[in-house]
Design a protein around this motif. Structure first.
Motif, PDB file in Angstrom:
ATOM      1  N   TYR A   1     -18.708 -21.346 -36.540  1.00  0.00           N
ATOM      2  CA  TYR A   1     -18.922 -20.596 -37.783  1.00  0.00           C
ATOM      3  C   TYR A   1     -20.385 -20.187 -38.006  1.00  0.00           C
ATOM      4  CZ  TYR A   1     -19.549 -19.919 -42.810  1.00  0.00           C
ATOM      5  OH  TYR A   1     -19.945 -19.442 -44.021  1.00  0.00           O
ATOM      6  N   PRO A   2     -21.357 -21.114 -38.029  1.00  0.00           N
ATOM      7  CA  PRO A   2     -22.751 -20.666 -38.221  1.00  0.00           C
ATOM      8  C   PRO A   2     -23.254 -19.787 -37.076  1.00  0.00           C
ATOM      9  CG  PRO A   2     -22.693 -23.010 -37.673  1.00  0.00           C
ATOM     10  CD  PRO A   2     -21.272 -22.580 -37.901  1.00  0.00           C
ATOM     11  N   LEU A   3     -22.664 -19.986 -35.912  1.00  0.00           N
ATOM     12  CA  LEU A   3     -23.036 -19.194 -34.738  1.00  0.00           C
ATOM     13  C   LEU A   3     -22.599 -17.735 -34.916  1.00  0.00           C
ATOM     14  CD1 LEU A   3     -23.937 -19.256 -31.697  1.00  0.00           C
ATOM     15  CD2 LEU A   3     -21.595 -19.877 -31.140  1.00  0.00           C
ATOM     16  N   SER A   4     -21.333 -17.529 -35.290  1.00  0.00           N
ATOM     17  CA  SER A   4     -20.820 -16.173 -35.515  1.00  0.00           C
ATOM     18  C   SER A   4     -21.613 -15.490 -36.625  1.00  0.00           C
ATOM     19  CB  SER A   4     -19.350 -16.215 -35.930  1.00  0.00           C
ATOM     20  OG  SER A   4     -18.606 -16.923 -35.003  1.00  0.00           O
ATOM     21  N   ARG A   5     -21.851 -16.241 -37.690  1.00  0.00           N
ATOM     22  CA  ARG A   5     -22.561 -15.694 -38.845  1.00  0.00           C
ATOM     23  C   ARG A   5     -23.935 -15.158 -38.425  1.00  0.00           C
ATOM     24  NH1 ARG A   5     -23.365 -19.990 -43.547  1.00  0.00           N
ATOM     25  NH2 ARG A   5     -24.784 -20.853 -42.007  1.00  0.00           N
ATOM     26  N   LYS A   6     -24.666 -15.965 -37.660  1.00  0.00           N
ATOM     27  CA  LYS A   6     -26.009 -15.563 -37.235  1.00  0.00           C
ATOM     28  C   LYS A   6     -25.934 -14.379 -36.264  1.00  0.00           C
ATOM     29  CE  LYS A   6     -30.573 -16.641 -36.929  1.00  0.00           C
ATOM     30  NZ  LYS A   6     -31.230 -17.769 -36.255  1.00  0.00           N
ATOM     31  N   LEU A   7     -24.951 -14.422 -35.378  1.00  0.00           N
ATOM     32  CA  LEU A   7     -24.795 -13.323 -34.415  1.00  0.00           C
ATOM     33  C   LEU A   7     -24.523 -12.003 -35.154  1.00  0.00           C
ATOM     34  CD1 LEU A   7     -22.690 -15.160 -31.706  1.00  0.00           C
ATOM     35  CD2 LEU A   7     -24.812 -13.917 -31.222  1.00  0.00           C
ATOM     36  N   LYS A   8     -23.683 -12.100 -36.182  1.00  0.00           N
ATOM     37  CA  LYS A   8     -23.358 -10.900 -36.958  1.00  0.00           C
ATOM     38  C   LYS A   8     -24.593 -10.408 -37.702  1.00  0.00           C
ATOM     39  CE  LYS A   8     -20.035  -9.264 -40.336  1.00  0.00           C
ATOM     40  NZ  LYS A   8     -19.200  -9.723 -41.452  1.00  0.00           N
ATOM     41  N   GLN A   9     -25.336 -11.366 -38.265  1.00  0.00           N
ATOM     42  CA  GLN A   9     -26.579 -10.992 -38.972  1.00  0.00           C
ATOM     43  C   GLN A   9     -27.531 -10.238 -38.051  1.00  0.00           C
ATOM     44  OE1 GLN A   9     -28.166 -14.686 -40.420  1.00  0.00           O
ATOM     45  NE2 GLN A   9     -26.705 -14.808 -42.132  1.00  0.00           N
ATOM     46  N   LYS A  10     -27.527 -10.615 -36.791  1.00  0.00           N
ATOM     47  CA  LYS A  10     -28.432  -9.976 -35.822  1.00  0.00           C
ATOM     48  C   LYS A  10     -27.887  -8.634 -35.339  1.00  0.00           C
ATOM     49  CE  LYS A  10     -31.741 -13.143 -35.192  1.00  0.00           C
ATOM     50  NZ  LYS A  10     -33.169 -12.962 -35.099  1.00  0.00           N
ATOM     51  N   GLY A  11     -26.766  -8.197 -35.919  1.00  0.00           N
ATOM     52  CA  GLY A  11     -26.264  -6.861 -35.593  1.00  0.00           C
ATOM     53  C   GLY A  11     -25.246  -6.798 -34.473  1.00  0.00           C
ATOM     54  N   ASN A  12     -24.853  -7.969 -33.966  1.00  0.00           N
ATOM     55  CA  ASN A  12     -23.832  -7.958 -32.916  1.00  0.00           C
ATOM     56  C   ASN A  12     -22.465  -7.611 -33.495  1.00  0.00           C
ATOM     57  OD1 ASN A  12     -25.212  -9.193 -30.386  1.00  0.00           O
ATOM     58  ND2 ASN A  12     -25.852 -10.517 -32.089  1.00  0.00           N
ATOM     59  N   LYS A  13     -21.628  -7.022 -32.663  1.00  0.00           N
ATOM     60  CA  LYS A  13     -20.218  -6.863 -33.052  1.00  0.00           C
ATOM     61  C   LYS A  13     -19.506  -8.126 -32.582  1.00  0.00           C
ATOM     62  CE  LYS A  13     -16.078  -4.144 -32.294  1.00  0.00           C
ATOM     63  NZ  LYS A  13     -15.375  -4.717 -31.159  1.00  0.00           N
ATOM     64  N   VAL A  14     -19.106  -8.945 -33.572  1.00  0.00           N
ATOM     65  CA  VAL A  14     -18.578 -10.265 -33.240  1.00  0.00           C
ATOM     66  C   VAL A  14     -17.058 -10.314 -33.366  1.00  0.00           C
ATOM     67  CG1 VAL A  14     -18.649 -12.733 -33.789  1.00  0.00           C
ATOM     68  CG2 VAL A  14     -20.711 -11.337 -34.069  1.00  0.00           C
ATOM     69  N   THR A  15     -16.402 -10.586 -32.271  1.00  0.00           N
ATOM     70  CA  THR A  15     -14.972 -10.847 -32.302  1.00  0.00           C
ATOM     71  C   THR A  15     -14.783 -12.341 -32.094  1.00  0.00           C
ATOM     72  OG1 THR A  15     -14.585  -8.713 -31.260  1.00  0.00           O
ATOM     73  CG2 THR A  15     -12.742 -10.281 -31.272  1.00  0.00           C
ATOM     74  N   SER A  16     -14.165 -13.006 -33.060  1.00  0.00           N
ATOM     75  CA  SER A  16     -13.962 -14.447 -32.916  1.00  0.00           C
ATOM     76  C   SER A  16     -12.519 -14.753 -32.555  1.00  0.00           C
ATOM     77  CB  SER A  16     -14.326 -15.173 -34.214  1.00  0.00           C
ATOM     78  OG  SER A  16     -15.708 -15.059 -34.450  1.00  0.00           O
ATOM     79  N   ILE A  17     -12.369 -15.623 -31.598  1.00  0.00           N
ATOM     80  CA  ILE A  17     -11.030 -16.099 -31.246  1.00  0.00           C
ATOM     81  C   ILE A  17     -10.976 -17.565 -31.638  1.00  0.00           C
ATOM     82  CG2 ILE A  17      -9.352 -16.407 -29.403  1.00  0.00           C
ATOM     83  CD1 ILE A  17     -10.995 -14.442 -27.705  1.00  0.00           C
ATOM     84  N   ILE A  18     -10.069 -17.886 -32.568  1.00  0.00           N
ATOM     85  CA  ILE A  18      -9.984 -19.285 -32.977  1.00  0.00           C
ATOM     86  C   ILE A  18      -8.580 -19.806 -32.698  1.00  0.00           C
ATOM     87  CG2 ILE A  18     -11.884 -19.279 -34.627  1.00  0.00           C
ATOM     88  CD1 ILE A  18      -9.983 -18.687 -36.863  1.00  0.00           C
ATOM     89  N   GLY A  19      -8.524 -21.004 -32.162  1.00  0.00           N
ATOM     90  CA  GLY A  19      -7.238 -21.570 -31.757  1.00  0.00           C
ATOM     91  C   GLY A  19      -7.041 -22.963 -32.310  1.00  0.00           C
TER      92      GLY A  19
END
Lengths: 281, 467
Positions: free
Chosen positions: A114-132
């Motif tokens: 979660y904090p990883l995706s959030r930061k990646l998105k903040q940095k402008g990445n297009k983030v696709t998360s796969i959660i299982g």
């Protein structure tokens, strides 16, 4: 002593705790972890930092009840205290603009993603998360992950929610569909990270995983957390916890993680016999 | 009488048969009678080479004279002028290589048992403290300057002790939940009881030193942030760091430990009391310890006490070159540790579950002298053999912990990444001092304390210039 500010059950054997730990919160970054000790006779438990609030001085941990220590931790209520919280430990995840990024979280591993995706998105990445997750009643932080990602794909092993199957099934589809994947992050059980690594290696997609090794000190003096990376010995706490998935020897890692299986059983059985309120759930 | 005087008064100890089944201290200390007898052997020679031989320069002849006159309070006061932790150093210093090595009496017979006498005075003092008779050392005028100490091991505590006596506000930051560094996690109970370390730390607390546990400098806070947050100087006594490995196959199998992990589990986390304490340790039948230093001896003797049936110590040179103290080697031999000398491991072999099951070794012989002045061990062709082992403890030293240099911009490091410090303990950055194993590489408790004291004097000089 560190105060427990909130205790929330997330699912079967899955707990969230918010702790008052201002020094940790002040410095915490995505990818880092803490070592906690519940009480005087307790062992040192490494847990990733699932969230933090610098202003309020709090951190959030999410954990699964597996052995004695985590079951015992789960009995602690909001308003109570635990003996020690040390952190933030490990190197923060190297986060910059990569482009098209996939974040994979398996089970309890969704929390550090979660904090990883959030930061990646903040940095402008297009983030696709796969959660299982194992099953529908294990699902947690779906909304949080939606906020932290551009797109969320969810799977349960038994198909009771989202797609039926494993995160790797979704990843395979995505890799077939997406033209360009610039980086993949995966956090979850070692077996899942190994499966992801094998898939992405073939395609040559740089993949970063976060290791949860056996650990004692967490600060670079004991060597319990060592792992074989590219044939060399590395220390998860000082060199990691993030490593290039394609260089990690997962077989040695998984065998090492089993070192104390017998002792964990002894400890858990003893504890179960001591607590009269223990219930299987 | 003359003949008698040539011999040291022996110290009582637990028998080997008894002690290998418990974690109680092995040597039992001098009685008053024994201390009086031993102290009367001191010639009070005018040259007193022993003072020079001591890394912290304790006034040895004077404290021995005080013991001889049965003025133990004076003896301990003299020791305290130079040494904040005498109950510790009296037990774990390699006196035979330091003060006792240069003792004049050593030329005619046994040198004076300086360490045992130091321990006698320190234990007398501890007993008094237990009975509530506490005499705090004199303190200088408070000066409102804050000094941060990184690490609560011997160098940090020695530095803190000296600075608080000079009137500084001292805060010690410790990463572990317990104070004492290597004295707590490294040195086993049977060589240094933890209650003694605790007593000495309580004394420092009473002097006004603030100790904050659960703070890892370099992660929780950084050295630059300490300087920004009101500390006028910082002393880094962070210790030896990451364990070294030989880089041979099978090193990361389950059941292969670094000595640091093994000893930390047992000493700090009390795994020898598992499952009363939660931290586990594998109880192995056959254990091999790799190395020949004090840490190797500690590991081997600890494994034995945990219940191992057979403990081998594998060392690549001969007994003569072993860096461990002779007393520790002797104790290990008496307890039945199987010494495999001139032998080196080349590969660890695991079972199907990934646990170590044996170690392949090669025989060695001593060749030409190397840089250390010791003859270099050379493998003998076709001499490989295998030993069945279900636990390996690697005790071949450490490399400096990289966390502080990585998080302190501009901090100069030396060989293998140790923190560079000049002869006064100053690093290349103003206000930052360092000493102990993080500067020298793994050494002894007393050299670390010496470095801590030296840095304290330098910090005092530096801050006086700033006042």
């Amino acid at each position: 002593m560190f105060k427990i500010l909130k205790h929330q059950k997330l699912g079967p054997k899955m707990q969230l705790m918010k702790l008052d730990a201002p020094f940790v919160a002040k410095k915490a970054e995505a990818g880092q972890f803490v070592i906690i000790r519940v009480y005087e006779k307790g062992e040192r438990i490494p847990l990733t930092i699932a969230d933090f609030n610098r202003e309020k001085g709090t951190i959030t941990i999410v954990f699964q009840e597996i052995g004695k220590s985590t079951h015992f931790l789960a009995t602690k209520q909001a308003g109570g205290y635990i003996s020690d919280v040390l952190g933030p430990l490990g190197n923060p995840t190297d986060i910059e603009y990569f482009g098209n990024v996939i974040c994979i979280g398996g089970g309890i591993g969704v929390a550090p993603v979660y904090p990883l995706s959030r930061k990646l998105k903040q940095k402008g990445n297009k983030v696709t998360s796969i959660i299982g997750y194992r099953s529908k009643n294990y699902v947690f932080w779906e909304d949080e992950m939606k906020n932290a990602s551009n797109k969320v794909l969810l799977a349960t092993n038994d198909g009771t929610y989202g797609e039926k199957g494993f995160v790797t099934d979704i990843l395979k589809k995505l890799m077939d569909e997406e033209k360009q994947i610039d980086r993949i992050f995966a956090i979850g059980p070692a077996i899942m990270m190994k499966a992801v690594a094998n898939m992405t290696k073939e395609r040559g997609i740089k993949t970063i995983i976060s290791l949860n090794s056996i650990m004692v000190c967490g600060m670079g003096m004991c060597g319990a957390c060592r792992v074989t990376v590219e044939g060399k010995t590395k220390f998860t706490c000082a060199d990691g916890p993030d490593f290039d998935a394609h260089l990690v020897d997962f077989d040695i890692l998984m065998k090492r993680l089993n070192t104390y299986k017998d002792e964990e059983k002894i400890s858990f059985e003893k504890w179960k016999a001591e607590v009269d309120y223990y219930e299987e759930s | 009488m003359k003949n008698l005087n040539k011999k040291q008064v022996p110290m009582q100890e637990q028998s080997a048969k008894e002690r290998k089944n418990n974690f109680n201290e092995v040597p039992l200390g001098y009685s008053k009678k024994e201390a009086l007898l031993e102290s009367s052997r001191c010639l009070q020679c005018p040259t007193h080479p022993c003072i020079e031989g001591c890394p912290v320069h304790i006034n040895i002849p004077n404290f021995i004279k005080a013991i001889k006159e049965d003025n133990v309070q004076l003896a301990i006061d003299i020791i305290h002028e130079s040494d904040s932790l005498p109950a510790v150093t009296g037990r774990v210093c390699p006196q035979e290589d330091q003060c006792q090595a240069v003792c004049i009496m050593g030329k005619a017979g046994d040198p004076i048992a300086i360490g045992r006498l130091e321990r006698y005075a320190a234990d007398w003092d501890l007993q008094n403290r237990k009975e509530g008779k506490i005499k705090l050392p004199a303190k200088g005028k408070l000066n409102n300057k804050n000094v941060a100490i990184v690490g609560s091991g011997p160098s940090g505590l020695a530095c803190a002790g000296d600075l608080v006596k000079k009137g500084y506000n001292v805060t010690v930051f410790e990463g572990f939940h317990k104070t004492g560094g290597v004295l707590i996690y490294g040195i086993p109970e049977f060589r240094l009881p933890k209650s003694i370390v605790q007593e000495e730390i309580n004394m420092l607390n009473k002097l006004g030193i603030k100790i904050t546990t659960d703070v890892l400098i370099g992660r929780t806070m950084t050295i630059p942030s300490l300087l920004k947050d009101g500390f006028s100087a910082v002393f880094i006594g962070a210790g030896a760091g990451l364990p070294s490995f030989m880089h041979i196959p099978g090193e990361n199998l389950a059941g292969v430990y670094s000595a640091n992990e093994f000893l930390t589990r047992v000493n700090l986390m009390k795994a020898y009391k598992f499952p009363q304490y939660d931290t586990p340790i594998k109880i192995a039948k056959r254990v091999a310890v790799i190395g020949g230093g004090n840490v190797a001896m500690d590991s081997a003797r600890t494994a034995l006490r945990l219940g191992a049936e057979h403990v081998s110590l594998i060392y690549r040179r001969s007994r003569k070159e072993m860096p461990a103290r002779n007393e520790e080697i002797l104790h290990a031999e008496e307890e039945g540790i199987d010494f495999r000398l001139l032998t080196n491991p080349i590969r660890y072999i695991g079972n199907e579950k990934g646990f170590v099951k044996s170690v392949e070794c090669i025989k060695m012989q001593l060749g030409e002298k190397d840089k250390s002045g010791r003859r270099r061990p050379v493998p003998i062709d076709d001499s490989k053999f295998t030993l069945d082992m279900d636990q390996i403890i690697v005790a071949i030293g450490t490399t400096p912990n990289p966390i502080i240099p990585r998080t302190t911009a501009g901090l100069k490091t030396g060989r293998h990444g140790v923190i560079w410090a000049d002869e006064d303990g100053a690093t290349n950055i103003k206000g930052i001092f360092a000493g102990g194993d993080i500067v020298t590489g793994a050494a002894t408790v007393i050299t670390a304390m010496g470095a801590g004291r030296l840095a304290a004097a330098s910090i005092n000089k530096y801050l006086k210039g700033n006042i």
